[in-house]
Design an enzyme around this catalytic site. Structure first.
Site, mmCIF file in Angstrom:
data_model
loop_
_atom_site.group_PDB
_atom_site.id
_atom_site.type_symbol
_atom_site.label_atom_id
_atom_site.label_comp_id
_atom_site.label_asym_id
_atom_site.label_seq_id
_atom_site.Cartn_x
_atom_site.Cartn_y
_atom_site.Cartn_z
ATOM 1 N N LYS A 78 0.854 -1.190 0.000
ATOM 2 C CA LYS A 78 0.000 0.000 0.000
ATOM 3 C C LYS A 78 0.889 1.239 0.000
ATOM 4 O O LYS A 78 1.912 1.268 0.702
ATOM 5 C CB LYS A 78 -0.891 -0.040 1.247
ATOM 6 C CG LYS A 78 -1.909 1.081 1.340
ATOM 7 C CD LYS A 78 -2.757 0.914 2.594
ATOM 8 C CE LYS A 78 -3.845 1.965 2.700
ATOM 9 N NZ LYS A 78 -4.669 1.797 3.932
ATOM 10 N N SER A 153 -9.566 1.684 3.015
ATOM 11 C CA SER A 153 -8.727 2.434 2.117
ATOM 12 C C SER A 153 -7.697 1.595 1.351
ATOM 13 O O SER A 153 -7.178 2.058 0.331
ATOM 14 C CB SER A 153 -8.008 3.532 2.903
ATOM 15 O OG SER A 153 -7.168 2.974 3.876
ATOM 16 N N SER A 177 -9.557 -0.746 7.178
ATOM 17 C CA SER A 177 -8.992 -0.594 5.830
ATOM 18 C C SER A 177 -8.262 -1.794 5.251
ATOM 19 O O SER A 177 -7.963 -1.801 4.060
ATOM 20 C CB SER A 177 -8.056 0.610 5.791
ATOM 21 O OG SER A 177 -8.821 1.771 5.652
HETATM 22 N N1 GLN Z 1 -12.887 3.960 6.433
HETATM 23 C C1 GLN Z 1 -12.324 4.374 7.693
HETATM 24 C C2 GLN Z 1 -11.934 5.839 7.591
HETATM 25 O O1 GLN Z 1 -12.232 6.409 6.626
HETATM 26 C C3 GLN Z 1 -11.144 3.513 8.052
HETATM 27 C C4 GLN Z 1 -9.946 3.842 7.265
HETATM 28 C C5 GLN Z 1 -8.753 3.038 7.656
HETATM 29 O O2 GLN Z 1 -8.854 1.993 8.298
HETATM 30 N N2 GLN Z 1 -7.578 3.544 7.300
HETATM 31 O O3 GLN Z 1 -11.347 6.384 8.467
#
Ligand code: GLN
Length: 501
Positions: A78, A153, A177
């Site tokens: 990532k 994400s 994420s």
């Molecule tokens: N979707 C969640 C957010 O927008 C989690 C994102 C993540 O785990 N980095 O914060």
């Protein structure tokens, strides 16, 4: 069976027998990337020269008789994980041209194991989002249905593994994420316990929640990758100084004597009927494998988790993202004075969701509001953690859906932040409590993957992997591959090595 369909253990067996070389395996993945990237768009940066050089080095080590689970296996990272000499963007204009001068600890560890880096994967900007649509560059498409999101994400990391563009990948998980995109793309995703894996070199979003973990095709692969990246790191004082178990040894295939709880709050309103039905069948499979199931567990503070998360995560983000001021590194928009320059840099360098989080967080931390918002959220965080502590006195593992819905359509939730935030209702309590969670493919609903989430006690990833592995042995879901690019085509079943001989 194509080389790009192999799991780590299957590829490793062929490398060990010298049937294929690491260079051949890497080329097969680079070819696959060239073929499907125009559709999927999982990568921000592909690193073919580096990958082939690392594969050649791996072949030399293999030739000298060295055997390691990840030696010569091509993977993707990532783009929030620092790679020395390789652009690390966080899918943000702010870091579009940023080339780190050091590797994250997880990268150093994978390199020592002989891993091959294919490239850096797309994500929601600074890991804020659930669909990859917050990437400043382009959205990634779900290999199961190109009109749908891969989740986020770590959407690029999950889509790459699902599409055969990498044997495995690393993602980061602050509120879901790793697990949510893994579920939406039909692959395995593990969020380790807070402190299990070093965050050194992970670009910080919310430091008390962030954790790096593997996205793989099988649970056994997740065990191998976790073993390689886990453990104490002097560069991250929040890593636990505990021995790293040999996770593969936990994969006994047997669930007898195991107590599994099903928290009812996770099956409440908002969960797709198709997801709930798939999950109930999956849990029945766990019962058939010998586990005792309690269907009536309660974690009463679950309903506050979303609110707690959206106070704590933005608060920490507002502090962490203060460093992007155009002075030290990253994007700089020239201006007439220092303040003007800082305003322009942050105004143009960050996308709308990142700005929303910074504003939310700065508000929650402001004098006069701190006690009512941030401090209150921290207190409720403790209550949520206690729910889990209490449940884990009676159960070894809890089971929930990973995501309340299957993959949604691109564009469907972008105008409604709350709808988007709700994608993570099942995953973010896990980060709030600091425990571990594993997402495994549990079936299809309307032709799209559904994920089962297994939750475990702090530092008990071994039990999660044991349950996930036993489930996988008893079900075909992890062997399904997306009918990539062929509209309406059914999922393809990839036979196990032993079935093809
Ligand atoms: N979707 C969640 C957010 O927008 C989690 C994102 C993540 O785990 N980095 O914060």
């Amino acid at each position: 069976m194509e080389l790009y369909d192999l799991s780590i253990t299957e590829a490793q067996a062929r490398l060990d027998r010298r049937e294929i070389s690491a260079v051949e395996l890497t080329r097969a993945h680079l070819d696959r990337i060239a073929a499907v990237e125009p559709l999927v768009r999982a990568f921000v940066t592909v690193t073919p020269e580096l990958a082939l050089a690392q594969a050649e080095a791996a072949d030399r080590r293999l030739g000298q008789g060295e055997r390691r689970p990840l030696l010569g296996i091509p993977m993707a990272l990532k783009d929030v994980i620092s790679t020395r000499g390789v652009r690390t963007t966080c899918s943000s204009r702010m870091l579009e041209h940023f080339v780190p001068i050091y590797d994250a600890t997880v990268v150093t560890r994978l390199q020592a194991e002989g891993a091959v880096l294919l490239g850096k994967t797309n994500m929601d900007e600074f890991a804020m989002g659930s669909s990859c649509e917050n990437s400043a560059f382009f959205p990634t498409h779900n290999p199961w249905d190109l009109e749908r999101v891969p989740g986020g994400s770590s959407g690029g990391s999950a889509a790459a593994v699902a599409a055969g563009e990498a044997v495995y990948s690393l993602g980061s998980d602050t509120g879901g994420s790793i697990r949510q995109p893994a579920a939406l793309c039909g692959v395995v995703g593990l969020k380790p316990t807070y402190g299990r894996v070093s965050r050194s070199g992970l670009v910080a979003f919310a430091s008390s929640l962030d954790q790096i973990g593997p996205i793989t095709r099988t649970v056994e692969d997740a065990a191998l990758v976790l073993e390689a990246i886990a453990g104490h790191d002097p560069n991250d004082s929040t890593t636990a100084d505990l021995p790293v178990p040999r996770y593969r040894e936990a994969l006994t295939g047997d669930l007898r004597g195991l107590r599994i709880g099903v928290p009812r709050e996770y099956f409440a309103a908002g969960v797709d009927p198709g997801v709930a039905t798939t999950l109930r069948q999956a849990i029945q499979t766990l019962a058939d494998l010998g586990a005792t199931i309690d269907w009536e567990v309660s974690l009463p503070h679950t309903e506050y988790a979303l609110a707690v998360y959206y106070l704590i995560a933005p608060s920490e983000a507002s502090a962490n993202l203060a460093r992007y001021d155009g002075v030290k590194y990253g994007f700089l928009a020239e201006g007439t004075s220092m303040w003007d320059e800082m305003e322009r840099t942050r105004g143009r360098g960050f996308g709308p969701e990142v700005k929303r989080r910074i504003m939310l967080g700065t508000y929650a931390l402001s004098a006069g509001y701190y006690d009512a918002y941030y401090l209150k959220a921290q207190k409720v965080r403790t209550l949520i953690k206690r729910d889990f502590d209490e449940a884990f006195t009676r159960y070894d593992v809890l089971v929930t859906p990973t995501s309340p819905t299957v993959a949604f359509r691109l564009g469907e939730r972008v105008a409604d932040p709350i709808q988007m935030y709700l994608s993570d209702v099942c995953t973010l309590p896990v980060n709030i409590a600091g425990i571990c969670g594993l997402a495994v493919p549990a079936g299809l609903s309307k032709g799209l993957p559904v994920g089962m989430q297994l939750l475990g006690k702090p530092f008990d990833e071994a039990t999660l992997l044991r349950v996930g592995h036993a489930f996988e042995q008893a079900t075909p879901w992890h062997r399904l591959r997306p009918p990539l690019g062929q509209a309406g085509a059914p999922a393809q079943h990839v036979p196990h090595e032993s079935e093809t001989g």
